[in-house]
Design a protein around this motif. Structure first.
Motif, PDB file in Angstrom:
ATOM      1  N   GLY A   1       0.799  -1.208   0.000  1.00 27.84           N
ATOM      2  CA  GLY A   1       0.000   0.000   0.000  1.00 27.84           C
ATOM      3  C   GLY A   1       0.831   1.256   0.000  1.00 27.84           C
ATOM      4  O   GLY A   1       2.065   1.223   0.063  1.00 27.84           O
ATOM      5  N   VAL A   2       0.097   2.371  -0.065  1.00 27.47           N
ATOM      6  CA  VAL A   2       0.706   3.695  -0.049  1.00 27.47           C
ATOM      7  C   VAL A   2      -0.089   4.543   0.928  1.00 27.47           C
ATOM      8  O   VAL A   2      -1.318   4.479   0.969  1.00 27.47           O
ATOM      9  CB  VAL A   2       0.667   4.356  -1.443  1.00 27.47           C
ATOM     10  N   SER A   3       0.623   5.343   1.709  1.00 29.69           N
ATOM     11  CA  SER A   3      -0.053   6.336   2.549  1.00 29.69           C
ATOM     12  C   SER A   3       0.490   7.717   2.185  1.00 29.69           C
ATOM     13  O   SER A   3       1.684   7.879   1.940  1.00 29.69           O
ATOM     14  CB  SER A   3       0.126   6.039   4.039  1.00 29.69           C
ATOM     15  N   ALA A   4      -0.452   8.676   2.125  1.00 23.86           N
ATOM     16  CA  ALA A   4      -0.088  10.056   1.788  1.00 23.86           C
ATOM     17  C   ALA A   4      -1.202  10.977   2.258  1.00 23.86           C
ATOM     18  O   ALA A   4      -2.377  10.734   1.970  1.00 23.86           O
ATOM     19  CB  ALA A   4       0.106  10.212   0.282  1.00 23.86           C
ATOM     20  N   CYS A   5      -0.841  12.023   2.987  1.00 26.91           N
ATOM     21  CA  CYS A   5      -1.836  12.986   3.452  1.00 26.91           C
ATOM     22  C   CYS A   5      -1.605  14.339   2.794  1.00 26.91           C
ATOM     23  O   CYS A   5      -0.610  14.536   2.095  1.00 26.91           O
ATOM     24  CB  CYS A   5      -1.819  13.108   4.975  1.00 26.91           C
ATOM     25  N   THR A   6      -2.514  15.259   3.033  1.00 24.48           N
ATOM     26  CA  THR A   6      -2.428  16.565   2.370  1.00 24.48           C
ATOM     27  C   THR A   6      -1.162  17.324   2.710  1.00 24.48           C
ATOM     28  O   THR A   6      -0.550  17.931   1.839  1.00 24.48           O
ATOM     29  CB  THR A   6      -3.640  17.456   2.716  1.00 24.48           C
ATOM     30  N   VAL A   7      -0.761  17.294   3.962  1.00 20.76           N
ATOM     31  CA  VAL A   7       0.437  18.026   4.372  1.00 20.76           C
ATOM     32  C   VAL A   7       1.686  17.177   4.147  1.00 20.76           C
ATOM     33  O   VAL A   7       2.772  17.690   3.907  1.00 20.76           O
ATOM     34  CB  VAL A   7       0.327  18.480   5.854  1.00 20.76           C
ATOM     35  N   GLY A   8       1.545  15.857   4.208  1.00 20.81           N
ATOM     36  CA  GLY A   8       2.676  14.966   3.961  1.00 20.81           C
ATOM     37  C   GLY A   8       3.560  14.751   5.163  1.00 20.81           C
ATOM     38  O   GLY A   8       4.719  14.364   5.031  1.00 20.81           O
ATOM     39  N   ILE A   9       3.002  14.987   6.348  1.00 26.42           N
ATOM     40  CA  ILE A   9       3.816  14.778   7.544  1.00 26.42           C
ATOM     41  C   ILE A   9       3.136  13.744   8.446  1.00 26.42           C
ATOM     42  O   ILE A   9       3.269  12.557   8.219  1.00 26.42           O
ATOM     43  CB  ILE A   9       4.090  16.108   8.294  1.00 26.42           C
ATOM     44  N   ALA A  10       2.396  14.182   9.433  1.00 26.66           N
ATOM     45  CA  ALA A  10       1.897  13.305  10.492  1.00 26.66           C
ATOM     46  C   ALA A  10       0.994  12.171  10.003  1.00 26.66           C
ATOM     47  O   ALA A  10       1.284  11.001  10.246  1.00 26.66           O
ATOM     48  CB  ALA A  10       1.180  14.129  11.553  1.00 26.66           C
ATOM     49  N   HIS A  11      -0.098  12.480   9.337  1.00 29.04           N
ATOM     50  CA  HIS A  11      -1.063  11.445   8.988  1.00 29.04           C
ATOM     51  C   HIS A  11      -0.491  10.400   8.032  1.00 29.04           C
ATOM     52  O   HIS A  11      -0.877   9.236   8.081  1.00 29.04           O
ATOM     53  CB  HIS A  11      -2.356  12.061   8.428  1.00 29.04           C
TER      54      HIS A  11
END
Length: 103
Positions: free
Chosen positions: A5-15
């Motif tokens: 899988g891949v994880s990526a959030c809007t800010v690209g830090i915590a989440h």
């Protein structure tokens, strides 16, 4: 079961990293093999190889933004959810992946 899988959030830090950790912990607890790529502010880490993807039973995309290389997963069973769902309900999400993959 083998999960990538891949994880990526809007800010690209915590989440991004919280989702990765939650999914890895839940998958390992369920006895699964999992490899998660992160796409954050420092770029792509733990990049998935073509072999990783080919061997996967299912793909989990815990993303809030468009990711690089999503076309790599064409033809694979893929589930896309927001990072918040991966963080708050990782065990339920892994159970759902088992159901969808038939494993």
């Amino acid at each position: 079961m083998n999960i990538v899988g891949v994880s990526a959030c809007t800010v690209g830090i915590a989440h991004t990293y919280m989702a990765q950790k939650a999914l890895v912990d839940a998958a390992v607890a369920a006895g699964d093999s999992i490899k998660m790529e992160t796409q954050g502010t420092i770029g792509i880490e733990n990049a998935l190889s073509a072999e990783d993807i080919a061997q996967a039973d299912i793909v989990i995309l815990a993303v809030d933004v468009k990711i690089a290389g999503e076309e790599r997963f064409e033809g694979k069973k893929t589930v896309k959810v927001p990072t918040e769902m991966a963080i708050k309900s990782p065990k339920k999400l892994i159970a759902k992946l088992h159901e969808l993959a038939g494993k």
